[in-house]
Scaffold this active site. Structure first.
Site, short mmCIF file in Angstrom:
data_model
loop_
_atom_site.label_atom_id
_atom_site.label_comp_id
_atom_site.label_asym_id
_atom_site.label_seq_id
_atom_site.Cartn_x
_atom_site.Cartn_y
_atom_site.Cartn_z
N ASN A 26 0.86 -1.19 0.00
CA ASN A 26 0.00 0.00 0.00
C ASN A 26 0.90 1.23 0.00
OD1 ASN A 26 -1.83 2.02 0.38
ND2 ASN A 26 -2.49 1.39 2.43
N SER B 187 3.46 -1.49 10.66
CA SER B 187 4.90 -1.56 10.90
C SER B 187 5.50 -2.93 10.58
CB SER B 187 5.24 -1.12 12.33
OG SER B 187 4.83 0.23 12.53
N HIS C 286 -9.68 1.50 5.05
CA HIS C 286 -8.40 1.70 5.73
C HIS C 286 -8.61 2.69 6.90
CE1 HIS C 286 -4.28 2.91 6.52
NE2 HIS C 286 -3.91 1.80 5.91
N GLU D 106 -5.38 -4.32 10.90
CA GLU D 106 -4.40 -3.26 11.05
C GLU D 106 -4.68 -2.48 12.34
OE1 GLU D 106 -2.51 -2.27 6.95
OE2 GLU D 106 -4.03 -0.80 7.43
N LYS E 21 0.05 4.27 -0.40
CA LYS E 21 -0.61 5.49 0.12
C LYS E 21 -0.36 6.65 -0.85
CE LYS E 21 -0.40 3.48 4.68
NZ LYS E 21 -0.29 3.63 6.11
N GLY F 47 2.42 2.92 10.88
CA GLY F 47 3.37 4.01 10.70
C GLY F 47 4.08 4.44 11.97
N GLU G 17 -6.99 5.13 7.84
CA GLU G 17 -6.79 6.54 7.45
C GLU G 17 -8.05 7.10 6.79
OE1 GLU G 17 -3.14 5.83 5.31
OE2 GLU G 17 -2.19 5.37 7.23
#
Ligand code: 13P
Length: 255
Positions: free
Chosen positions: A9, A214, A96, A168, A11, A174, A98
């Site tokens: 991904n 991560s 996701h 996730e 992003k 991140g 985000e």
């Protein structure tokens, strides 16, 4: 036996030129691997370039990072499943964290998108995961159950089997702090039990559940040798073709 699926991904990163260089390097490194499904998920603007760079190399597939639930119409700035299929895209990441947090996507919106993806024969990668606060309060199971039941509502068995789940944990995305293999396996086993309740044992046993947050070459093997971890959704470490290739190889080595 579930075939592992490892996805990159990217992003909001990677120009067309960077994407082409990445794919050329990746194909040289792992282009002959067929026992792991490899998916590149570029920004919309680089999808065509990635397709072109992949050429006849059939083993690596392409996904998108989001889509709208309507097939077409007055939705300025949006992309539909039909437009993605036009580019020969096979997968689409939906829900996701985000998007859930920054763009206020609810389980209901994610569900509309998941159903639209299946209608267009795109395979959704549906993301679920708890925040640190929810984990600290002991609510991991509750949150995962709500997200799964909401996002996957009204799917039939075939559609469920063709859906990939990505666990996730938000606190691991991140941050450099991955879930331990035990924490991840516990969540994945819970997800599979929930999927069993939502359908049946045979269906739930076929659904692949990726871990994301991560993931790096150094922790990939320990995570992916867990019985219910069927691959990875990789962010930061997927921007470098060598580290992404190492993660793909880690998915394979444990067999
Ligand atoms: P990182 O690998 O950068 O933690 O991102 C994970 C992720 O969000 C993949 O979708």
């Amino acid at each position: 036996m579930r075939k592992k699926i490892v996805a990159a991904n990217w992003k909001m990163n990677m120009t067309q030129a960077e994407s082409a260089r990445f794919v050329e390097s990746l194909v040289l490194d792992i282009g002959d691997i067929t026992d792991v499904e490899v998916v590149i998920v570029p920004p919309f603007t680089a999808i065509a370039k990635v397709m072109e760079a992949l050429g006849t190399s059939q083993s690596i597939k392409v996904g998108a990072q989001n889509m709208h639930w309507e097939p077409n119409g007055p939705f300025t700035g949006e992309i539909s499943a039909a437009l993605l299929r036009d580019l020969l895209v096979r997968y689409v990441v939906l829900g996701h964290s985000e998007r859930r947090t920054l763009f206020r996507e609810t389980d209901e919106i994610v569900n509309r998108k998941v159903r639209a993806a299946h209608e267009a024969t795109l395979r959704p990668i549906v993301c679920v995961g708890e925040t640190l606060e929810q984990r600290d309060k002991g609510n991991v199971g509750k949150i995962l159950s709500i997200q799964l039941r909401g996002s996957l509502k009204d799917l039939n068995e075939k559609e469920l089997q063709e859906t990939v789940i990505a666990y996730e944990p938000v606190w691991a995305i991140g941050t450099g702090r991955n879930a331990t293999p035990q924490q991840a396996q516990e969540a994945h086993a819970f997800i599979r039990r929930t999927l069993r309740e939502m359908s049946d044992e045979a269906t739930a046993d076929r659904i692949r559940i990726q871990y994301g947050g991560s993931m790096k070459p150094e922790n990939a093997r320990d995570l992916m040798t867990q019985p219910d971890i069927d691959g990875a959704l990789v962010g930061g470490a997927s921007l470098d073709p060598r580290s992404f290739a190492q993660i793909v190889k880690a998915a394979r080595d444990e067999k």
